[in-house]
Scaffold this active site. Structure first.
Site, PDB file in Angstrom:
ATOM      1  N   LYS A 115       0.647  -1.292   0.074  1.00  0.00           N
ATOM      2  CA  LYS A 115       0.006  -0.035  -0.014  1.00  0.00           C
ATOM      3  C   LYS A 115       0.886   1.051   0.026  1.00  0.00           C
ATOM      4  O   LYS A 115       0.592   2.333  -0.463  1.00  0.00           O
ATOM      5  CB  LYS A 115      -0.954   0.060   1.181  1.00  0.00           C
ATOM      6  CG  LYS A 115      -1.968  -1.252   1.248  1.00  0.00           C
ATOM      7  CD  LYS A 115      -2.643  -1.303   0.099  1.00  0.00           C
ATOM      8  CE  LYS A 115      -3.240  -3.011  -0.198  1.00  0.00           C
ATOM      9  NZ  LYS A 115      -3.584  -3.395  -1.574  1.00  0.00           N
ATOM     10  N   HIS A 234     -16.470  -4.435   5.551  1.00  0.00           N
ATOM     11  CA  HIS A 234     -15.750  -4.453   4.170  1.00  0.00           C
ATOM     12  C   HIS A 234     -16.180  -5.544   3.647  1.00  0.00           C
ATOM     13  O   HIS A 234     -15.622  -5.953   2.188  1.00  0.00           O
ATOM     14  CB  HIS A 234     -14.232  -4.795   4.630  1.00  0.00           C
ATOM     15  CG  HIS A 234     -13.623  -3.797   5.488  1.00  0.00           C
ATOM     16  ND1 HIS A 234     -13.514  -2.584   5.287  1.00  0.00           N
ATOM     17  CD2 HIS A 234     -13.370  -4.144   6.971  1.00  0.00           C
ATOM     18  CE1 HIS A 234     -13.162  -2.017   6.400  1.00  0.00           C
ATOM     19  NE2 HIS A 234     -13.076  -3.053   7.422  1.00  0.00           N
ATOM     20  N   ARG A 290      -7.844  -7.275 -10.406  1.00  0.00           N
ATOM     21  CA  ARG A 290      -8.601  -8.404 -10.777  1.00  0.00           C
ATOM     22  C   ARG A 290      -9.870  -7.816 -11.326  1.00  0.00           C
ATOM     23  O   ARG A 290     -10.418  -6.911 -11.310  1.00  0.00           O
ATOM     24  CB  ARG A 290      -9.035  -9.184  -9.435  1.00  0.00           C
ATOM     25  CG  ARG A 290      -9.450  -8.340  -8.466  1.00  0.00           C
ATOM     26  CD  ARG A 290     -10.257  -9.108  -7.301  1.00  0.00           C
ATOM     27  NE  ARG A 290     -11.062  -8.554  -6.556  1.00  0.00           N
ATOM     28  CZ  ARG A 290     -10.900  -7.820  -5.494  1.00  0.00           C
ATOM     29  NH1 ARG A 290      -9.397  -7.462  -5.101  1.00  0.00           N
ATOM     30  NH2 ARG A 290     -11.453  -6.857  -4.855  1.00  0.00           N
TER      31      ARG A 290
HETATM   32  C1  MV4 Z   1      -9.895   4.562   4.988  1.00  0.00           C
HETATM   33  C2  MV4 Z   1     -11.037   5.145   5.736  1.00  0.00           C
HETATM   34  C3  MV4 Z   1     -11.198   6.455   6.187  1.00  0.00           C
HETATM   35  N1  MV4 Z   1      -9.834   7.471   6.033  1.00  0.00           N
HETATM   36  N2  MV4 Z   1      -8.785   5.661   4.873  1.00  0.00           N
HETATM   37  C4  MV4 Z   1     -11.194   0.167   4.485  1.00  0.00           C
HETATM   38  C5  MV4 Z   1     -10.604  -0.990   3.555  1.00  0.00           C
HETATM   39  C6  MV4 Z   1      -9.507  -0.427   3.061  1.00  0.00           C
HETATM   40  N3  MV4 Z   1      -9.460  -0.645   1.359  1.00  0.00           N
HETATM   41  C7  MV4 Z   1      -9.344   0.894   3.126  1.00  0.00           C
HETATM   42  N4  MV4 Z   1     -10.688   1.226   4.127  1.00  0.00           N
HETATM   43  C8  MV4 Z   1     -10.962   2.523   4.684  1.00  0.00           C
HETATM   44  N5  MV4 Z   1      -9.854   3.523   4.677  1.00  0.00           N
HETATM   45  C9  MV4 Z   1      -8.917   6.757   5.537  1.00  0.00           C
HETATM   46  N6  MV4 Z   1      -8.029   7.524   5.400  1.00  0.00           N
HETATM   47  C10 MV4 Z   1     -12.218   4.291   5.913  1.00  0.00           C
HETATM   48  C11 MV4 Z   1     -12.002   3.103   5.122  1.00  0.00           C
HETATM   49  C12 MV4 Z   1     -13.110   2.249   5.369  1.00  0.00           C
HETATM   50  C13 MV4 Z   1     -13.835   1.596   4.152  1.00  0.00           C
HETATM   51  C14 MV4 Z   1     -13.244   2.048   2.779  1.00  0.00           C
HETATM   52  C15 MV4 Z   1     -13.937   1.488   1.815  1.00  0.00           C
HETATM   53  C16 MV4 Z   1     -15.258   0.693   1.896  1.00  0.00           C
HETATM   54  C17 MV4 Z   1     -15.624   0.314   3.198  1.00  0.00           C
HETATM   55  C18 MV4 Z   1     -15.002   0.594   4.377  1.00  0.00           C
HETATM   56  C19 MV4 Z   1     -15.271   0.360   5.548  1.00  0.00           C
HETATM   57  C20 MV4 Z   1     -14.892   0.837   6.719  1.00  0.00           C
HETATM   58  C21 MV4 Z   1     -13.653   1.587   6.590  1.00  0.00           C
END
Ligand code: MV4
Length: 502
Positions: A115, A234, A290
């Site tokens: 990442k 998620h 993917r």
């Molecule tokens: C975040 C966020 C809030 N702020 N980054 C969750 C999975 C991973 N791919 C990154 N994620 C998140 N990153 C910052 N700086 C909130 C999430 C997140 C989220 C993102 C996309 C879809 C669902 C989610 C559920 C919880 C938290």
């Protein structure tokens, strides 16, 4: 390219076999002992047993899959999603065997899997990233300093993480050192890599992602966005295209950023750039190398068959469109149908599928991997299939989905169909006012076991009391009503029917 091995199961294996057949490619399925007789096995031109039910002994066995691919004499391997789809060593093993991996290069998979490296590459390519750092933190002291400069709340993330694993929100300076140490330990345990970095925490973002297609001739186009804000832990549950919030200008800006992202890593095949959107700004989150579960909503609004194009690009064909030639029509919604019970905290359910009625009619698509008589166990992902609708406007798409869900019958195993019916009737969803917190903000849609159980008890008690009352009245009721006998008041039977089938 004449033949393809599909290294997957369930609905995505079926979807890939369909694309192969339309392209005149021979399809070769693989399966575990639990999947003998599964739809993907019956549909493929050939099928080979991998091993026992557990994924680690079947669908995750790279060595067995490469061996089968050679024995079956295929030219290419399609990994689907999940299992081995984003494992660079698998892509390498396929290439080392002289076969085509349907997907990007192992180098691209690796770069996007890390990442912080992905963030560095995106920043260099001019793609907006979430404010934060692009190198792993060296110690708790640095975490404290960086977070202090950035301002709280912050989010600690594992470099090797993704999909929500290894994240920690920190509200203020008191918690940062402890949280950092814990995050490092967790990342070490989960990924064998303790690298952790920090981003500004966005508290109510929307999840909007851009679909990409790249070919081996350097062409990359985007196919617009999908909004996947309705998710639980998620796990996405409802996805749609286009996003209810994006205007044409923001869509074009996000699309261009995603294309720059793909070009920065010489992207080949289908891929997705995930963004968080909050207060009119968007930020790169991750790139998925993917095909994704929710690809059908993009197919329906663009008319482009993404899985066919994955195969055609892998065979060396050039993409035929300029960006301007990709246009969007109408609105599409997908509901994931899983064998989980939303009234019991999405508890996975098992059983034999006794009855299955797939909705039909205009604008309805079912991408499934199950059949009547099939056994649903606990070895794999609970996704049974996807119900997808397409209509001219979002309002019509929501109504069409509600209608299709009404027609849907699935007996023998618990499912989340009733949950989706509730979502389609929920005013905030209907208004398109979404965020990744939508389900947290709507606990009534995923009533816990207790509240469901309580309301069942309450209605049963009320019905019993009313019955009792009538028994002591002048004309004793004849339960069941027939033969002109006195009947219970209509509210009693209403209570009863509201309890039926529970
Ligand atoms: C975040 C966020 C809030 N702020 N980054 C969750 C999975 C991973 N791919 C990154 N994620 C998140 N990153 C910052 N700086 C909130 C999430 C997140 C989220 C993102 C996309 C879809 C669902 C989610 C559920 C919880 C938290």
């Amino acid at each position: 390219m004449h033949s393809v091995l599909i290294a997957n199961r369930g609905e995505i294996a079926v979807r890939i076999i369909r694309a192969c057949r339309e392209l005149g490619l021979r399809s070769v399925a693989v399966y575990s002992e639990a999947d003998r007789g599964a739809p993907h096995v019956l549909m493929a031109d050939e099928a080979y047993l991998l091993g026992p039910a557990p994924s680690a002994e079947s669908y995750l066995r790279m060595d067995r899959i490469v061996e089968v691919a050679k024995r079956a004499g295929v030219d290419a391997v399609h990994p689907g999603y999940g299992f081995l789809a984003e494992r660079a060593p698998f892509a390498r093993a396929i290439r080392a065997a002289g076969l085509t991996f349907v997907g990007p290069t192992p180098e691209t998979i690796d770069a996007m899997g890390d990442k912080t490296e992905a963030r560095r590459r995106m920043e260099a390519a001019g793609v907006p990233i979430v404010p934060g750092i692009t190198e792993a933190l060296v110690d708790a002291r640095e975490a404290e300093q960086v977070a202090g400069e950035m301002g709280y709340p912050v989010l600690l993330k594992a470099s090797a993480g993704g999909g929500g694993k290894g994240m920690r929100v920190v509200e203020g300076p008191d918690g940062i050192r402890r949280a950092f140490e814990a995050a490092v330990r967790e990342a070490e345990a989960a990924f064998g890599d303790g690298a952790v970095y920090v981003e500004k925490y966005l508290d109510r973002p929307r999840h909007i992602e851009i679909q990409l297609l790249g070919d081996s001739h350097g062409n990359v186009v985007h196919l617009g966005e999908r909004e996947c804000s309705i998710q639980r832990r998620h796990q996405k549950l409802v996805e749609e295209a286009p996003s209810p919030i994006l205007d044409a200008g923001t869509r074009a800006a996000m699309g261009e950023a995603a294309v720059r992202a793909a070009q920065a890593v010489d992207y080949e095949g289908a891929g997705t750039v995930e963004f968080l959107w909050q207060d009119g700004a968007f930020y790169f989150l991750e790139m998925n190398t993917r095909i994704q579960v929710e690809h059908p909503v993009t197919e329906l609004i663009t008319g482009i068959d993404l899985v066919q194009w994955q195969l055609r690009v892998a065979a060396g064909e050039a993409l035929p469109w300029s960006q301007e030639e990709i246009t969007f029509r109408g609105h599409a919604i997908e509901c994931r149908i899983t064998s989980e019970n939303p009234d019991e905290g999405f508890l996975p359910s098992t059983g034999r599928i006794r009855h299955l009625e797939i909705p039909g009619g205009p604008g309805v698509r079912w991408d499934g991997g199950i059949a009547s008589g099939g056994e649903v166990g606990l070895h794999y992902d609970p996704l049974l299939g996807k119900l997808i609708v397409h209509a001219p406007t979002r309002t019509e798409a929501v109504r069409r989905m509600a209608r299709a869900l009404e027609e849907f019958v699935l007996e023998g195993v618990e499912s989340c169909v009733a949950f989706h019916r509730r979502v389609m009737a929920e005013p905030q969803f209907i208004a398109g006012d979404l965020s990744i917190r939508y389900l947290e903000e709507h606990p009534e849609l995923t009533r816990g076991e207790d509240s469901a159980e309580d309301s069942r008890r309450v209605t049963a008690v009320i019905a019993a009391l009313l019955e009792e009352e009538h028994r002591h009245s002048l004309r004793p009721p004849r339960i069941g009503g027939g033969n002109g006998g006195a009947v219970l008041p209509p509210w009693v039977s209403a209570f009863r029917s509201s309890n039926r089938g529970r």
